[in-house]
Design a protein around this motif. Structure first.
Motif, PDB file in Angstrom:
ATOM      1  N   GLU A  21       0.832  -1.199   0.000  1.00  0.00           N
ATOM      2  CA  GLU A  21       0.000   0.000   0.000  1.00  0.00           C
ATOM      3  C   GLU A  21       0.868   1.252   0.000  1.00  0.00           C
ATOM      4  N   ASP A  50      -2.066  -1.036  -3.666  1.00  0.00           N
ATOM      5  CA  ASP A  50      -3.233  -0.168  -3.555  1.00  0.00           C
ATOM      6  C   ASP A  50      -2.813   1.218  -3.102  1.00  0.00           C
ATOM      7  N   TYR A 292       1.632  -2.283   4.686  1.00  0.00           N
ATOM      8  CA  TYR A 292       1.435  -0.841   4.702  1.00  0.00           C
ATOM      9  C   TYR A 292       2.821  -0.191   4.675  1.00  0.00           C
TER      10      TYR A 292
END
Length: 318
Positions: A21, A50, A292
């Motif tokens: 991400e 993403d 993340y």
């Protein structure tokens, strides 16, 4: 290819996969630096990436452009976050229509037909702007499930829709815990294809939560969210903001070195790698890890090289 199909294919092949991400920077130079970083990190073989959506939509155009660039130019499957915060229906439609498109020719004797490339969206309620209480905008959405329903109603099955799951709710009193699980079930029933979880460091809690989700009738893939540990202050800020439980073993190892970022990163990498191993080894049918990155390169490659990659080697017949 839709992300749910990629997850399904990986499951059929019984292989471990990972994804990253990123968030859109605020400047043109920052955007170029991030694109260069994404290009380099593609060598690590993420199944997809993403891109986050800023609360209030302040970087929404950058998000859409970043998604298009990664999807079309860099050539990596990309998921776009989309929140309810500050987003009336007309803005949601604009964002969804900015997804990558392509033209195809069905037959020389027939007219050209327009077809959009497969698109992936993470539908969220979103956080309120800094210093404000969350409230829906006029002609907008109050909850993430409302956004999921709208996308399905307006766009059919064109979009692969993911939603957020919160393992930390497993530590709530039974009645609240059951209510939160029902909310998640409603989002899946509304049309969500898979679930990204909030960051966590308590693997036992995560395993309990996954089993509870399955018992509640949630059958879509669950993708655990992994937050690499870079600095003590960053670790403290992230876990406090997310209000998540941190195992005492993590604190015992990290806190004595809280003023030494290099040592915290070294220990944190080993802790997160072990977290990854335990998730992949748990008998809950999960083979994917979503990192993340916070737009940083060091933490995720290190975690992958010492975690998921080793797990792959340990499972290998050779």
């Amino acid at each position: 290819m839709k992300i749910s199909k990629k997850i399904e294919q990986a499951a059929k092949e019984d292989r471990v996969w990972w994804s990253f991400e990123y968030f859109p920077p605020r400047t043109a130079q920052g955007l170029q630096n991030l694109l260069d970083r994404i290009e380099r990190m593609r060598a690590l073989g993420p199944e997809f990436i993403d891109i986050t959506w800023n609360a209030g939509g302040r970087t929404s155009e950058l998000t859409a452009e970043l998604v298009k660039t990664c999807q079309k130019l860099i050539g990596i499957e990309t998921c776009m976050h989309l929140t309810c915060t500050g987003m009336p229906k007309e803005k949601v439609d604009i964002a969804l229509r900015l997804q990558p498109r392509e033209r195809v020719l069905t037959c020389p004797s027939r007219r050209k037909q327009s077809r959009r490339a497969a698109a992936n969206v993470l539908a969220l309620r979103g956080d309120p702007p800094v210093g404000k209480e969350w409230e829906p905008v006029e002609n907008g959405f109050r909850y993430g499930v409302d956004l999921v329903r709208y996308i399905r109603a307006q766009y059919g099955d064109y979009f692969d829709i993911s939603v957020a799951g919160y393992p930390q709710t497993q530590r709530l009193p039974p009645e609240e815990r059951a209510r939160e699980m029902q909310y998640l079930k409603e989002k899946v029933d509304a049309g969500a294809n898979f679930i990204f979880t909030q960051m966590f460091y308590d693997v036992d809690m995560f395993v309990e939560w996954v089993k509870a989700a399955r018992a509640a009738g949630i059958t879509v893939p669950i993708v655990p969210g992994i937050m690499p540990i870079q600095t003590w202050n960053g670790f403290q800020k992230a876990t406090t903001l997310a209000k998540i439980t941190v195992p005492q073993a993590f604190l015992d190892e990290l806190e004595p070195h809280k003023n030494n970022d290099e040592k915290v990163r070294e220990i944190g990498t080993k802790l997160v790698a072990d977290l990854c191993r335990r998730i992949l080894a748990a008998d809950i049918g999960i083979k994917g890890l979503h990192f993340y990155t916070m737009n940083l390169e060091k933490g995720c490659p290190s975690s992958l090289e010492t975690g998921a990659y080793l797990a792959l080697l340990e499972d290998s017949p050779c």
